[in-house]
Each structure stands twice: as structure tokens, then as C-alpha cells.
Design an enzyme around this catalytic site. Structure first.
Site, PDB file in Angstrom:
ATOM      1  CG  LEU A  38      -1.996  -1.108   1.233  1.00 33.21           C
ATOM      2  CD1 LEU A  38      -2.985  -0.967   2.310  1.00 33.21           C
ATOM      3  CD2 LEU A  38      -2.697  -1.134  -0.182  1.00 33.21           C
ATOM      4  CB  THR A  39       3.416   2.456  -2.432  1.00 33.49           C
ATOM      5  OG1 THR A  39       2.861   2.328  -3.652  1.00 33.49           O
ATOM      6  CG2 THR A  39       4.225   1.167  -2.028  1.00 33.49           C
ATOM      7  CB  ALA A  84       6.320  -2.861 -10.135  1.00 31.71           C
ATOM      8  CB  THR A 126       6.346  -3.252 -18.941  1.00 30.26           C
ATOM      9  OG1 THR A 126       6.137  -1.974 -19.711  1.00 30.26           O
ATOM     10  CG2 THR A 126       7.962  -2.842 -18.604  1.00 30.26           C
ATOM     11  CG  ASP A 127       5.098  -1.606 -23.829  1.00 27.63           C
ATOM     12  OD1 ASP A 127       5.484  -1.264 -22.623  1.00 27.63           O
ATOM     13  OD2 ASP A 127       4.124  -1.225 -24.560  1.00 27.63           O
ATOM     14  CD  GLU A 128       7.536   2.273 -20.395  1.00 30.63           C
ATOM     15  OE1 GLU A 128       8.544   2.731 -19.760  1.00 30.63           O
ATOM     16  OE2 GLU A 128       6.457   2.346 -20.409  1.00 30.63           O
ATOM     17  CE1 TYR A 150       7.646   0.405 -14.407  1.00 29.71           C
ATOM     18  CE2 TYR A 150       7.898   0.982 -16.624  1.00 29.71           C
ATOM     19  CZ  TYR A 150       7.281   0.253 -15.717  1.00 29.71           C
ATOM     20  OH  TYR A 150       6.461  -0.774 -15.770  1.00 29.71           O
ATOM     21  CB  SER A 151      11.997   0.354 -19.046  1.00 33.99           C
ATOM     22  OG  SER A 151      13.082   1.399 -19.492  1.00 33.99           O
ATOM     23  CE  LYS A 154       8.044  -4.464 -14.503  1.00 39.85           C
ATOM     24  NZ  LYS A 154       7.211  -4.849 -13.428  1.00 39.85           N
ATOM     25  CG  ASN A 180      -3.005  -2.241 -18.912  1.00 39.50           C
ATOM     26  OD1 ASN A 180      -3.599  -3.265 -18.446  1.00 39.50           O
ATOM     27  ND2 ASN A 180      -1.934  -2.837 -19.655  1.00 39.50           N
ATOM     28  CG  ASP A 272       9.914  15.010 -24.911  1.00 35.60           C
ATOM     29  OD1 ASP A 272       9.067  14.348 -24.406  1.00 35.60           O
ATOM     30  OD2 ASP A 272      10.567  14.496 -25.986  1.00 35.60           O
ATOM     31  NE  ARG A 273       7.833  10.311 -19.205  1.00 40.71           N
ATOM     32  CZ  ARG A 273       6.838   9.341 -19.276  1.00 40.71           C
ATOM     33  NH1 ARG A 273       6.795   8.376 -20.123  1.00 40.71           N
ATOM     34  NH2 ARG A 273       5.961   9.579 -18.549  1.00 40.71           N
TER      35      ARG A 273
HETATM   36  P1  NAD Z   1       0.529   0.635  -9.801  1.00 42.16           P
HETATM   37  O1  NAD Z   1       1.447   1.541  -9.450  1.00 42.16           O
HETATM   38  O2  NAD Z   1      -1.011   0.952  -9.906  1.00 42.16           O
HETATM   39  O3  NAD Z   1       0.462  -0.664  -8.434  1.00 42.16           O
HETATM   40  C1  NAD Z   1       1.410  -1.060  -8.022  1.00 42.16           C
HETATM   41  C2  NAD Z   1       0.894  -1.819  -6.751  1.00 42.16           C
HETATM   42  O4  NAD Z   1       2.383  -2.303  -6.279  1.00 42.16           O
HETATM   43  C3  NAD Z   1       0.477  -0.943  -5.833  1.00 42.16           C
HETATM   44  O5  NAD Z   1      -0.707  -1.182  -5.098  1.00 42.16           O
HETATM   45  C4  NAD Z   1       1.451  -0.844  -4.650  1.00 42.16           C
HETATM   46  O6  NAD Z   1       1.258  -0.378  -3.316  1.00 42.16           O
HETATM   47  C5  NAD Z   1       2.237  -2.197  -4.748  1.00 42.16           C
HETATM   48  N1  NAD Z   1       3.639  -2.176  -4.290  1.00 42.16           N
HETATM   49  C6  NAD Z   1       4.571  -1.379  -4.676  1.00 42.16           C
HETATM   50  N2  NAD Z   1       5.847  -1.576  -4.150  1.00 42.16           N
HETATM   51  C7  NAD Z   1       5.673  -2.759  -3.246  1.00 42.16           C
HETATM   52  C8  NAD Z   1       6.327  -3.510  -2.405  1.00 42.16           C
HETATM   53  N3  NAD Z   1       7.654  -3.422  -2.332  1.00 42.16           N
HETATM   54  N4  NAD Z   1       5.727  -4.720  -1.736  1.00 42.16           N
HETATM   55  C9  NAD Z   1       4.319  -4.746  -1.958  1.00 42.16           C
HETATM   56  N5  NAD Z   1       3.645  -4.112  -2.620  1.00 42.16           N
HETATM   57  C10 NAD Z   1       4.321  -3.118  -3.339  1.00 42.16           C
HETATM   58  O7  NAD Z   1       1.019  -0.458 -11.020  1.00 42.16           O
HETATM   59  P2  NAD Z   1       0.135  -1.010 -12.205  1.00 42.16           P
HETATM   60  O8  NAD Z   1      -0.113   0.002 -13.162  1.00 42.16           O
HETATM   61  O9  NAD Z   1      -0.833  -1.747 -11.837  1.00 42.16           O
HETATM   62  O10 NAD Z   1       1.195  -2.184 -12.884  1.00 42.16           O
HETATM   63  C11 NAD Z   1       1.097  -3.405 -12.518  1.00 42.16           C
HETATM   64  C12 NAD Z   1       2.372  -4.110 -13.102  1.00 42.16           C
HETATM   65  O11 NAD Z   1       2.222  -4.163 -14.542  1.00 42.16           O
HETATM   66  C13 NAD Z   1       3.786  -3.422 -12.732  1.00 42.16           C
HETATM   67  O12 NAD Z   1       4.648  -4.605 -12.616  1.00 42.16           O
HETATM   68  C14 NAD Z   1       4.109  -2.713 -13.827  1.00 42.16           C
HETATM   69  O13 NAD Z   1       5.443  -2.723 -14.140  1.00 42.16           O
HETATM   70  C15 NAD Z   1       3.290  -3.373 -15.158  1.00 42.16           C
HETATM   71  N6  NAD Z   1       2.778  -2.843 -16.201  1.00 42.16           N
HETATM   72  C16 NAD Z   1       2.081  -1.786 -16.014  1.00 42.16           C
HETATM   73  C17 NAD Z   1       1.468  -1.237 -17.199  1.00 42.16           C
HETATM   74  C18 NAD Z   1       0.783  -0.022 -17.140  1.00 42.16           C
HETATM   75  O14 NAD Z   1       0.193   0.559 -18.329  1.00 42.16           O
HETATM   76  N7  NAD Z   1       0.272   0.590 -16.156  1.00 42.16           N
HETATM   77  C19 NAD Z   1       1.685  -1.671 -18.352  1.00 42.16           C
HETATM   78  C20 NAD Z   1       2.666  -2.850 -18.580  1.00 42.16           C
HETATM   79  C21 NAD Z   1       3.256  -3.401 -17.531  1.00 42.16           C
HETATM   80  O1  TDX Z   2       1.462  14.393 -18.169  1.00 44.04           O
HETATM   81  C1  TDX Z   2       1.861  13.756 -19.039  1.00 44.04           C
HETATM   82  N1  TDX Z   2       1.857  14.108 -20.435  1.00 44.04           N
HETATM   83  C2  TDX Z   2       2.317  13.272 -21.448  1.00 44.04           C
HETATM   84  O2  TDX Z   2       2.460  13.685 -22.696  1.00 44.04           O
HETATM   85  C3  TDX Z   2       1.963  12.254 -18.839  1.00 44.04           C
HETATM   86  C4  TDX Z   2       2.109  11.814 -17.488  1.00 44.04           C
HETATM   87  C5  TDX Z   2       2.455  11.591 -19.981  1.00 44.04           C
HETATM   88  N2  TDX Z   2       2.663  12.100 -21.159  1.00 44.04           N
HETATM   89  C6  TDX Z   2       2.958  11.032 -22.190  1.00 44.04           C
HETATM   90  C7  TDX Z   2       4.231  10.079 -22.001  1.00 44.04           C
HETATM   91  C8  TDX Z   2       4.021   9.038 -22.614  1.00 44.04           C
HETATM   92  O3  TDX Z   2       4.261   9.201 -24.065  1.00 44.04           O
HETATM   93  O4  TDX Z   2       1.950  10.256 -22.578  1.00 44.04           O
HETATM   94  C9  TDX Z   2       2.485   8.774 -22.673  1.00 44.04           C
HETATM   95  C10 TDX Z   2       1.904   7.911 -21.617  1.00 44.04           C
HETATM   96  O5  TDX Z   2       2.636   8.144 -20.325  1.00 44.04           O
HETATM   97  P1  TDX Z   2       2.451   7.471 -19.123  1.00 44.04           P
HETATM   98  O6  TDX Z   2       0.926   7.294 -18.746  1.00 44.04           O
HETATM   99  O7  TDX Z   2       3.239   7.928 -18.110  1.00 44.04           O
HETATM  100  O8  TDX Z   2       2.842   5.847 -19.491  1.00 44.04           O
HETATM  101  P2  TDX Z   2       4.279   5.188 -20.077  1.00 44.04           P
HETATM  102  O9  TDX Z   2       5.434   6.206 -19.602  1.00 44.04           O
HETATM  103  O10 TDX Z   2       4.019   5.017 -21.410  1.00 44.04           O
HETATM  104  O11 TDX Z   2       4.353   3.955 -19.347  1.00 44.04           O
HETATM  105  C11 TDX Z   2       3.127   3.230 -18.745  1.00 44.04           C
HETATM  106  O12 TDX Z   2       3.163   2.056 -19.702  1.00 44.04           O
HETATM  107  C12 TDX Z   2       3.832   1.147 -19.732  1.00 44.04           C
HETATM  108  C13 TDX Z   2       3.300   2.853 -17.576  1.00 44.04           C
HETATM  109  O13 TDX Z   2       3.381   3.674 -16.735  1.00 44.04           O
HETATM  110  C14 TDX Z   2       4.217   1.629 -17.115  1.00 44.04           C
HETATM  111  O14 TDX Z   2       4.022   1.273 -16.036  1.00 44.04           O
HETATM  112  C15 TDX Z   2       4.141   0.517 -18.293  1.00 44.04           C
HETATM  113  O15 TDX Z   2       5.249  -0.315 -18.107  1.00 44.04           O
END
Ligand code: NAD
Ligand code: TDX
Length: 340
Positions: A38-39, A84, A126-128, A150-151, A154, A180, A272-273
Site C-alpha cells: 500500500l504505497t 512494482a 512491460t513492453d518498455e 523504470y524500464s 523492470k 493499460n 519533453d520527458r
Molecule cells: P500500480 O503502480 O498501480 O500498482 C503497483 C502496486 O504495487 C501498488 O498497489 C503498490 O502499493 C504495490 N507495491 C509497490 N511496491 C511494493 C512493495 N515493495 N511490496 C508490495 N507491494 C508493493 O501499477 P500498475 O499500473 O497496476 O502495474 C502493475 C504491474 O504491471 C507493474 O509491474 C508494472 O510494471 C506492469 N505494467 C503496467 C502497465 C501500465 O500501463 N500500467 C503496462 C505494462 C506493465
Molecule cells: O502529463 C503527461 N503528459 C504526457 O504527454 C504524462 C503523464 C504523460 N505524457 C506522455 C508520455 C507517454 O508518451 O503520455 C504517454 C503515456 O505516459 P504514461 O501514462 O506516463 O505511461 P508510459 O510512460 O508510456 O508508461 C506506462 O506504460 C508502460 C506505464 O506507466 C508503465 O508502468 C508501463 O510499464
């Protein structure tokens, strides 16, 4: 054929995708154990609809002793590892938690799982991890070339899992989903940022010119794919999970503005990021052909429903946004008079 029912331990089950997985697995009749630290990103409200149908441990996956106690008590057959640190921008500001949880936490979980003889371990990557691709699509055997902290964290975890498979015959499977979207996403990620700002008539920050491309997958399709790998996946294999639906960031913003009937003047191009990956695109034929999975949610419909969900759950969304604002204020306290 009768469906097999398992006891499954899910890490990160209070997160965005993990909670959708728990909701679906409960519906399938599986017995669920959720381990989550529960971060700031975790929230048990996401599991309200399945309250009482899972066992919960507020635990850090990097705490080997505590994880061992849970595994000895619960004796799950399988582990699905979502936990994560997941936000790229945050990893650019400070990568330490990403190394701690994504690499260290995964390693501790692997150690405990091996010791306890876990029968199936799904590692959610992740795809990243592949890096960016200007043309074509990533296949599962492509080399890893992560670009953000991050990537990189991962990808390191993927290598650890692969090493456990190779060295110990550990029964793991790696899945690599694309971006997602859907209900309950924390509003540091792009789609809920756009929706919140648009509803509030605030400027929407678009990095660079908004030309970066992401492949958007609905969480319900992602969670269903992870369930498919759990039930039918081949040990030691990697499966990409993508929708094949590619969209430029700017197109996505315009779509959402149209749904909410807001002006395009809200679009604000910002710096840009650093190291921003230009495009991700997955070849998902392997999971489609071998595990009979395909995405069900149409992108336009999925985005429309997602916008509706945030409108209906605006209190939750706003609470998270306010939390984030305070959080950043705490982290970046002015150190000198007049400094911002
Ligand atoms: P999220 O950040 O919403 O959730 C992560 C969860 O992990 C949280 O509930 C947090 O409390 C928990 N957590 C963090 N550190 C922890 C620790 N040390 N011990 C126990 N719990 C911990 O993430 P999400 O978007 O649901 O992503 C889930 C997984 O899918 C991740 O591994 C991420 O890399 C991967 N992923 C996410 C996306 C995306 O678009 N969101 C896409 C591809 C892969
Ligand atoms: O304020 C913003 N403005 C913007 O232009 C934010 C937050 C993002 N962006 C851009 C950056 C990316 O090109 O939008 C795109 C999506 O950004 P995010 O939602 O931060 O996702 P991304 O960086 O693509 O990573 C996500 O997909 C892969 C998830 O956060 C990861 O956990 C997952 O592994």
C-alpha cells in the site's frame, strides 16, 4: 471440462492492474491472497467489489521473512507478481524505490517462491523493456534495451526471472503488456491526467509535440490475458500482451476532449520527458495463437467508458490528485527564502 480452481497469491493486488486481476480471478472462483505494501499507488478501494473474497496482507515483497511467513501459512499454488513502482517520470526523479522494489523485491520473492516450491510464477513485465521501435513490432525474443530507470529496473527483474528458469528450472512465465487504461488508474498516468484536467477546464500538459505513440490495452483484456497464461501458458516462455491499437498522444487528448466537449485550447505543449521513448508496439501473435486470447474492448468504446467511470467516480479521482499535489509539495520543500 471442469475449470481448475487455484489458490493464487497476487503481489500488488491493490494496484491498478493487479486489482482488476483479483476481481476477475475471484469471479472465476479462484482463492485469492493479496500481498501489497500500500504505497501511494496502492488502494484497497479498488477491491471493494470483492470485499471478503480475498485474504489481505499489508506487506513489503522485499521483506523476505514476512513473505516466507505468508507463504508458509497460505501455501498458494501460484504467484502472480504485479507489485512494482510503475511510473516512468517518478523513476527519472529518483530511481531508488524502483531498484528496491522492482529488482530487490522481485529477487526476494523468487527466493521465497523457490524455497516453498511454488508451482507457477507469473512475472508481470512491460513492453518498455524492449526500448523504443520506430517501425515494426517487438517479438518476445528481441533483445532488451530499456531506456528509463523504470524500464531498466523492470528489465533487470526479467533477467533475474530468466536466470531462475535457466539455473533452477523455476516454473516461471514472463508477460509483457503494453500501456493499460481503464478505471482506477492513478492520476499521475496520462489518461487520468487528461480526464481530470479536461473536466476541471485546466491546461493539459502534453510532452513535446504529442507525437509519441503508445499501444493502448484495456485492463480487463490485460487481466484476462494474465489469467490465460496462468491456466494455459508454457513454463519458461515469454508472452507479449498488446492490443495492436496504436495512438499518438495528441490524438488521444483530442479524443477525450471531444467526449467531454472541451476546447482544444486546453492542450499545452510542455518540455519533453528526458529520454522519452518514441514508440512501443508489440507483436502479440504468440499469446493469440497459443493461448487463444485476444483483446475484446474496442478502443473508442473503452476510452468512452473510462471517461464515464472517472466522471462517476470524480471524488476518488480528485482525492488522488490532491494527494499528489501535497506529496510533491512535501518532497520539494523550498530550502531558501523565495525559492520555489
Ligand atoms: P500500480 O503502480 O498501480 O500498482 C503497483 C502496486 O504495487 C501498488 O498497489 C503498490 O502499493 C504495490 N507495491 C509497490 N511496491 C511494493 C512493495 N515493495 N511490496 C508490495 N507491494 C508493493 O501499477 P500498475 O499500473 O497496476 O502495474 C502493475 C504491474 O504491471 C507493474 O509491474 C508494472 O510494471 C506492469 N505494467 C503496467 C502497465 C501500465 O500501463 N500500467 C503496462 C505494462 C506493465
Ligand atoms: O502529463 C503527461 N503528459 C504526457 O504527454 C504524462 C503523464 C504523460 N505524457 C506522455 C508520455 C507517454 O508518451 O503520455 C504517454 C503515456 O505516459 P504514461 O501514462 O506516463 O505511461 P508510459 O510512460 O508510456 O508508461 C506506462 O506504460 C508502460 C506505464 O506507466 C508503465 O508502468 C508501463 O510499464
Amino acid at each position: 471440462m471442469r475449470k481448475k480452481i487455484y489458490k493464487i497469491l497476487v503481489t500488488g493486488g491493490a494496484g491498478f492492474i493487479g486489482s482488476e486481476f483479483v476481481r476477475q480471478a475471484v469471479k472465476q472462483g479462484h482463492q485469492m491472497v493479496v500481498v501489497d505494501k500500500l504505497t501511494y499507488a496502492g488502494d484497497l478501494a479498488r477491491l471493494k467489489s470483492v470485499q471478503g473474497k480475498f485474504v489481505f496482507y499489508k506487506t513489503d515483497i522485499a521483506d523476505l521473512q514476512k513473505v516466507m511467513i505468508i507463504l508458509k501459512k497460505e501455501r498458494p499454488r501460484a504467484i502472480v507478481h504485479f507489485a512494482a513502482e510503475s511510473h516512468v517520470d517518478r523513476s527519472i526523479l529518483d530511481a531508488s524505490e524502483f531498484v528496491y522494489t522492482n529488482i530487490g523485491g522481485t529477487q526476494q520473492l523468487l527466493t521465497a517462491s523457490r524455497e516453498m516450491g511454488i508451482k507457477r510464477f507469473i512475472h508481470v513485465s512491460t513492453d518498455e523493456v524492449y526500448g523504443e521501435i520506430s517501425r515494426g513490432k517487438f517479438k518476445e525474443h528481441f533483445p532488451l534495451n530499456p531506456n528509463s530507470p523504470y524500464s531498466a529496473s523492470k528489465a533487470s527483474a526479467d533477467f533475474l526471472v530468466k536466470a531462475y528458469i535457466h539455473t533452477f528450472g523455476f516454473p516461471a512465465i514472463i508477460v509483457r503488456p503494453s500501456n493499460n487504461y481503464g478505471p482506477w488508474q492513478f492520476p499521475e498516468k496520462f489518461i487520468p491526467v487528461i480526464i481530470y484536467k479536461a473536466i476541471k477546464n485546466q491546461k493539459i500538459p502534453v510532452y513535446a509535440k504529442g507525437l509519441n505513440v503508445r499501444e493502448w490495452l484495456h485492463i480487463s483484456d490485460c487481466a484476462r490475458a494474465v489469467l490465460a497464461t496462468l491456466e494455459l501458458g508454457q513454463e519458461g516462455e515469454i508472452y507479449n500482451i498488446g492490443s495492436a491499437l496504436e495512438c499518438k498522444n495528441i490524438t488521444l487528448v483530442k479524443m477525450i476532449l471531444k467526449i467531454l466537449a472541451r476546447s482544444q485550447h486546453l492542450i499545452t505543449f510542455v518540455k519533453d520527458r528526458p529520454g522519452h521513448d518514441f514508440r512501443y508496439a508489440l507483436d502479440s501473435h504468440k499469446i493469440q495463437n497459443n493461448l487463444f486470447w485476444k483483446p475484446h474492448v474496442d478502443f473508442e468504446e473503452g476510452i468512452f467508458q473510462t471517461v464515464q467511470w472517472y466522471q462517476e467516480n470524480f471524488t476518488w479521482l480528485e482525492r488522488k490528485v490532491k494527494f499528489l499535489e501535497n506529496y510533491w509539495k512535501q518532497i520539494y520543500k523550498p530550502t531558501h527564502e523565495g525559492e520555489r
